[in-house]
Enzyme design. Structure first.
Site, PDB file in Angstrom:
ATOM      1  N   HIS A  76       0.769  -0.845  -0.372  1.00  0.00           N
ATOM      2  CA  HIS A  76       0.097   0.020   0.002  1.00  0.00           C
ATOM      3  C   HIS A  76       0.894   1.419  -0.188  1.00  0.00           C
ATOM      4  O   HIS A  76       2.066   1.089  -0.543  1.00  0.00           O
ATOM      5  CB  HIS A  76      -0.994  -0.050   0.993  1.00  0.00           C
TER       6      HIS A  76
HETATM    7  P1  TYD Z   1      -1.292  -1.912   7.921  1.00  0.00           P
HETATM    8  O1  TYD Z   1      -0.774  -0.821   8.025  1.00  0.00           O
HETATM    9  O2  TYD Z   1      -2.068  -2.943   6.493  1.00  0.00           O
HETATM   10  O3  TYD Z   1      -0.087  -2.819   8.111  1.00  0.00           O
HETATM   11  P2  TYD Z   1       1.198  -3.808   7.467  1.00  0.00           P
HETATM   12  O4  TYD Z   1       1.546  -2.182   5.959  1.00  0.00           O
HETATM   13  O5  TYD Z   1       2.601  -3.482   8.334  1.00  0.00           O
HETATM   14  O6  TYD Z   1       1.952  -5.144   6.490  1.00  0.00           O
HETATM   15  O7  TYD Z   1      -2.026  -2.751   8.870  1.00  0.00           O
HETATM   16  C1  TYD Z   1      -2.401  -4.118   9.012  1.00  0.00           C
HETATM   17  C2  TYD Z   1      -3.790  -3.691  10.141  1.00  0.00           C
HETATM   18  O8  TYD Z   1      -3.514  -3.830  11.437  1.00  0.00           O
HETATM   19  C3  TYD Z   1      -4.424  -2.901   9.741  1.00  0.00           C
HETATM   20  O9  TYD Z   1      -5.911  -3.530  10.301  1.00  0.00           O
HETATM   21  C4  TYD Z   1      -4.739  -1.719  10.459  1.00  0.00           C
HETATM   22  C5  TYD Z   1      -3.935  -2.267  11.971  1.00  0.00           C
HETATM   23  N1  TYD Z   1      -2.715  -1.199  12.374  1.00  0.00           N
HETATM   24  C6  TYD Z   1      -4.007   0.006  13.513  1.00  0.00           C
HETATM   25  O10 TYD Z   1      -4.632  -0.015  14.414  1.00  0.00           O
HETATM   26  N2  TYD Z   1      -2.601   1.085  13.640  1.00  0.00           N
HETATM   27  C7  TYD Z   1      -1.355   1.269  13.149  1.00  0.00           C
HETATM   28  O11 TYD Z   1      -0.743   2.411  13.463  1.00  0.00           O
HETATM   29  C8  TYD Z   1      -1.163   0.026  11.814  1.00  0.00           C
HETATM   30  C9  TYD Z   1       0.381   0.411  10.838  1.00  0.00           C
HETATM   31  C10 TYD Z   1      -1.846  -0.737  11.505  1.00  0.00           C
END
Ligand code: TYD
Length: 134
Positions: free
Chosen positions: A52
């Site tokens: 993303h």
């Molecule tokens: P995501 O940012 O998609 O993970 P990555 O980029 O590391 O693969 O986040 C995964 C899940 O965690 C998503 O459901 C949102 C949650 N999340 C939070 O609640 N707070 C945060 O600060 C972050 C980074 C993620």
């Protein structure tokens, strides 16, 4: 180009026979005020994180332990960074598509971010990302 803004930044390292110490101050060692810290850990072999971009968020990634690859894409160019030191990190400017993979066992990816979590700040569809960057 936004990809040129993304770069490895060296952090202070206080070497000591008792062990090394590194510190990070917002707007000094990283080019933004730090509003949030999160970390990825217990990542199973072969897993991929990210996939993303963020519309306005600035981030800084540090391999606190172990190593991983960070693949960046600004819609025009791509670059890959291998992170494996706790005294340097990768600055990511807004609107950079990122994928993180090749995690070694017991690796920890710490992320400093310029704002609190907001889902509406993510771009999660690559087609939309390309539209927004062109
Ligand atoms: P995501 O940012 O998609 O993970 P990555 O980029 O590391 O693969 O986040 C995964 C899940 O965690 C998503 O459901 C949102 C949650 N999340 C939070 O609640 N707070 C945060 O600060 C972050 C980074 C993620």
């Amino acid at each position: 180009m936004p990809l040129d803004d993304c770069r490895l930044l060296q952090l202070p390292k206080v070497e000591d026979r008792r062990g090394n110490l590194t510190f990070i101050e917002g707007n000094r060692h990283v080019p933004f005020a730090i509003e949030r810290v999160y970390y990825l850990y217990d990542v199973p072999g072969g897993a991929e994180r990210g996939g993303h971009a963020h519309k306005n968020l600035h981030q800084f990634l540090v391999a606190m332990s172990g190593s991983f690859d960070v693949k960046l894409d600004d819609g025009h160019r791509k670059a890959t960074f291998h992170l494996n030191r706790s005294y340097s990190g990768l600055y990511l400017s807004p609107m950079i598509w990122r994928e993180i993979d090749n995690f070694s066992s017991a690796s920890v990816c710490m992320v400093l971010a310029s704002a609190r979590y907001a889902e509406d700040e993510y771009v999660r569809e690559y087609d939309e990302f390309l539209r927004l960057t062109r």
